[in-house]
Structure formats: structure tokens, C-alpha cells
Design a protein around this motif. Structure first.
Motif, PDB file in Angstrom:
ATOM      1  N   VAL A   1      52.004  43.455  27.495  1.00 51.66           N
ATOM      2  CA  VAL A   1      50.756  42.701  27.690  1.00 51.66           C
ATOM      3  C   VAL A   1      49.801  43.010  26.544  1.00 51.66           C
ATOM      4  O   VAL A   1      49.619  44.165  26.163  1.00 51.66           O
ATOM      5  CB  VAL A   1      50.080  43.049  29.047  1.00 51.66           C
ATOM      6  N   GLN A   2      49.225  41.961  25.962  1.00 53.18           N
ATOM      7  CA  GLN A   2      48.173  42.118  24.944  1.00 53.18           C
ATOM      8  C   GLN A   2      46.856  41.915  25.649  1.00 53.18           C
ATOM      9  O   GLN A   2      46.447  40.768  25.881  1.00 53.18           O
ATOM     10  CB  GLN A   2      48.307  41.010  23.902  1.00 53.18           C
ATOM     11  N   PHE A   3      46.186  42.984  25.988  1.00 61.77           N
ATOM     12  CA  PHE A   3      44.964  42.877  26.785  1.00 61.77           C
ATOM     13  C   PHE A   3      43.801  42.438  25.899  1.00 61.77           C
ATOM     14  O   PHE A   3      43.529  43.028  24.853  1.00 61.77           O
ATOM     15  CB  PHE A   3      44.646  44.217  27.440  1.00 61.77           C
ATOM     16  N   LYS A   4      43.088  41.404  26.340  1.00 62.65           N
ATOM     17  CA  LYS A   4      41.917  40.919  25.611  1.00 62.65           C
ATOM     18  C   LYS A   4      40.680  41.540  26.267  1.00 62.65           C
ATOM     19  O   LYS A   4      40.318  41.176  27.390  1.00 62.65           O
ATOM     20  CB  LYS A   4      41.825  39.393  25.680  1.00 62.65           C
ATOM     21  N   ASP A   5      40.076  42.460  25.548  1.00 64.40           N
ATOM     22  CA  ASP A   5      38.925  43.200  26.081  1.00 64.40           C
ATOM     23  C   ASP A   5      37.629  42.475  25.701  1.00 64.40           C
ATOM     24  O   ASP A   5      37.277  42.383  24.518  1.00 64.40           O
ATOM     25  CB  ASP A   5      38.954  44.620  25.493  1.00 64.40           C
TER      26      ASP A   5
ATOM     27  N   LEU B   1      49.600  37.635  39.172  1.00 60.56           N
ATOM     28  CA  LEU B   1      48.941  37.435  37.877  1.00 60.56           C
ATOM     29  C   LEU B   1      49.800  38.023  36.754  1.00 60.56           C
ATOM     30  O   LEU B   1      50.947  38.381  36.989  1.00 60.56           O
ATOM     31  CB  LEU B   1      47.505  37.954  37.836  1.00 60.56           C
ATOM     32  N   GLU B   2      49.268  38.055  35.510  1.00 62.96           N
ATOM     33  CA  GLU B   2      50.087  38.481  34.369  1.00 62.96           C
ATOM     34  C   GLU B   2      50.665  39.868  34.623  1.00 62.96           C
ATOM     35  O   GLU B   2      51.770  40.173  34.222  1.00 62.96           O
ATOM     36  CB  GLU B   2      49.255  38.447  33.079  1.00 62.96           C
ATOM     37  N   TYR B   3      49.885  40.712  35.270  1.00 57.43           N
ATOM     38  CA  TYR B   3      50.375  42.048  35.634  1.00 57.43           C
ATOM     39  C   TYR B   3      50.044  42.258  37.107  1.00 57.43           C
ATOM     40  O   TYR B   3      48.907  42.348  37.488  1.00 57.43           O
ATOM     41  CB  TYR B   3      49.711  43.127  34.765  1.00 57.43           C
ATOM     42  N   GLY B   4      51.059  42.241  37.963  1.00 64.60           N
ATOM     43  CA  GLY B   4      50.870  42.595  39.362  1.00 64.60           C
ATOM     44  C   GLY B   4      50.518  41.455  40.296  1.00 64.60           C
ATOM     45  O   GLY B   4      50.652  40.284  39.962  1.00 64.60           O
TER      46      GLY B   4
ATOM     47  N   ALA C   1      36.528  40.667  39.299  1.00 65.64           N
ATOM     48  CA  ALA C   1      35.184  41.104  38.990  1.00 65.64           C
ATOM     49  C   ALA C   1      34.648  40.407  37.740  1.00 65.64           C
ATOM     50  O   ALA C   1      33.460  40.153  37.614  1.00 65.64           O
ATOM     51  CB  ALA C   1      35.170  42.612  38.750  1.00 65.64           C
ATOM     52  N   ARG C   2      35.545  40.064  36.806  1.00 66.30           N
ATOM     53  CA  ARG C   2      35.046  39.536  35.538  1.00 66.30           C
ATOM     54  C   ARG C   2      34.505  38.119  35.677  1.00 66.30           C
ATOM     55  O   ARG C   2      33.704  37.677  34.850  1.00 66.30           O
ATOM     56  CB  ARG C   2      36.138  39.643  34.466  1.00 66.30           C
ATOM     57  N   GLY C   3      34.921  37.412  36.733  1.00 61.11           N
ATOM     58  CA  GLY C   3      34.374  36.072  36.979  1.00 61.11           C
ATOM     59  C   GLY C   3      32.894  36.135  37.333  1.00 61.11           C
ATOM     60  O   GLY C   3      32.145  35.180  37.097  1.00 61.11           O
TER      61      GLY C   3
HETATM   62  N1  LIG Z   1      46.079  39.583  28.621  1.00 64.36           N
HETATM   63  C1  LIG Z   1      45.010  39.780  29.395  1.00 64.36           C
HETATM   64  N2  LIG Z   1      43.893  40.349  28.878  1.00 64.36           N
HETATM   65  C2  LIG Z   1      42.806  40.544  29.658  1.00 64.36           C
HETATM   66  N3  LIG Z   1      42.746  40.222  30.945  1.00 64.36           N
HETATM   67  C3  LIG Z   1      43.835  39.657  31.502  1.00 64.36           C
HETATM   68  N4  LIG Z   1      44.066  39.208  32.764  1.00 64.36           N
HETATM   69  C4  LIG Z   1      45.320  38.728  32.791  1.00 64.36           C
HETATM   70  N5  LIG Z   1      45.916  38.834  31.595  1.00 64.36           N
HETATM   71  C5  LIG Z   1      45.003  39.418  30.767  1.00 64.36           C
END
Ligand SMILES: Nc1ncnc2[nH]cnc12
Ligand SMILES: O=P(O)(O)OC[C@H]1O[C@H](OP(=O)(O)OP(=O)(O)O)[C@H](O)[C@@H]1O
Length: 171
Positions: free
Chosen positions: A18-22, A94-97, A57-59
Motif C-alpha cells: 500500500v502506498q499511503f497518501k498522508d 477497503l484497501e486494507y482490511g 474520521a478523515r471525512g
Molecule cells: N492508499 C491510501 N492512502 C491513504 N488512505 C487510504 N485509505 C485507503 N487507501 C489509502
């Protein structure tokens, strides 16, 4: 505005591949955060919505300031088990879990024009779950607004009939 320079990418978080977008650097820059909210609010205005719904939470970080700016109703979409009164509830991946979301049953009325806001669209699991809950209560989803859309994730066709707007796309 070049929003991407305010996003940090973390490899293999929270799971390998996973490439997490912070988005936190963007939020920490008051001027950029305000511009992002204003740009998303313009979109919401153009859809003639009367309710903003945002998944925890981010919404919340996007949906609340947009609702405040436009003086619209904000409906929190919470992880299951957090809302004190009768809810409609659903479970999704979701993408993870895996996760679950709920909305108070009286938070949306038939005929409401609802925009769903979130920071990021990945598999679409969260947004589709939220759409399902809003529609179950009789609301019309007139748009989905994101900071970030991940175009490299295969999402199927579930969102095809909905208007999707994002400030950044990653390919
Ligand atoms: N790649 C990602 N980066 C940040 N938040 C996420 N939520 C689901 N996938 C994500
Ligand atoms: O399109 P999807 O595959 O559903 O992924 C996107 C969702 O994943 C993240 O939330 P997360 O569930 O990690 O919760 P958080 O906002 O509380 O961190 C993000 O904020 C979106 O809501």
C-alpha cells in the motif's frame, strides 16, 4: 494550486504494497487547507446539495468545514457502535482490511440532496457503503467529493452512476 506537493507518500503503510497518501501536511498548512475546502465547497454548491455526509474520521476533516462554509447540514457517518440512537448500518471492505459504518436513522430525510465528502477514494468501499446508507434513508446522492482519487485501483462499476469530483488524481 499544486496540492500534491502537500501530500506525503509512505510506502508499505499500513500493510505491504500500500502506498499511503498522508494528507496531514496539507492540513497543517492553513492557507492550503482553506483553499482545498473552498475548492470542494464550490463543487458542493454547484450540485445544489442541502446535506453533507462525511465518514469518520478523515471525512469529518473535509465535510465539517465545507458544511460550515456553506451553512449546510453535516451528517456524521460513524464506525458502527458509536452512535447512541437508532441507526442504519453496513459492513464493507477497503484497501486494507474491513470496516463498518452507521448513520442515525433520522439524520437524512427522503428528498434530501446529499454530497458525501472524504479525503480519499481507493477501492470505493467506504463511499459505496455511505451511498447505500444515505439511499436506504431516502436521500439522493448528488455527488461525491474527495481530496484524492487513486486511479490505479480497480473499482468496478458501482460508482459509474454518481458524480465524482476530486482535487488530485494519482495514476
Ligand atoms: N492508499 C491510501 N492512502 C491513504 N488512505 C487510504 N485509505 C485507503 N487507501 C489509502
Ligand atoms: O475507498 P476505500 O478503499 O474505502 O478507502 C478510502 C477510505 O479509507 C480511509 O479511511 P479509514 O477507513 O482508513 O479510516 P480513517 O478515516 O478513520 O483513517 C480513507 O479516509 C477513506 O475513508
Amino acid at each position: 494550486m499544486d496540492y500534491k506537493q502537500h501530500i506525503k507518500i509512505i510506502e508499505d503503510y499500513p500493510t505491504e504494497g500500500v502506498q499511503f497518501k498522508d494528507i496531514t501536511p496539507l492540513l497543517q498548512n492553513g492557507e492550503v487547507y482553506k483553499q482545498a475546502i473552498d475548492d470542494l465547497a464550490e463543487y458542493v454548491k454547484s450540485r445544489n446539495a442541502n446535506v453533507i455526509a462525511g465518514p469518520e474520521a478523515r471525512g469529518f476533516v473535509l465535510g465539517c468545514p465545507i458544511a460550515y462554509t456553506l451553512q449546510k447540514s453535516f451528517v456524521p457517518v460513524r464506525k458502527a457502535g458509536k452512535l447512541p440512537r437508532p441507526v442504519v448500518e453496513t459492513h464493507y471492505g477497503l484497501e486494507y482490511g474491513k470496516a463498518s459504518l452507521a448513520i442515525h436513522s433520522d439524520a437524512i430525510q427522503p428528498g434530501d440532496r446529499v454530497i458525501i465528502t472524504d479525503d480519499l477514494l481507493a477501492t470505493g468501499g467506504t463511499i459505496e457503503a455511505t451511498i447505500q446508507l444515505v439511499e436506504e434513508l431516502g436521500g439522493a446522492v448528488v455527488g461525491c467529493a474527495f481530496l484524492i482519487e487513486l486511479a490505479y485501483i480497480d473499482r468496478g462499476e458501482e460508482l459509474q452512476d454518481y458524480d465524482v469530483f476530486s482535487l488530485m488524481t494519482y495514476y
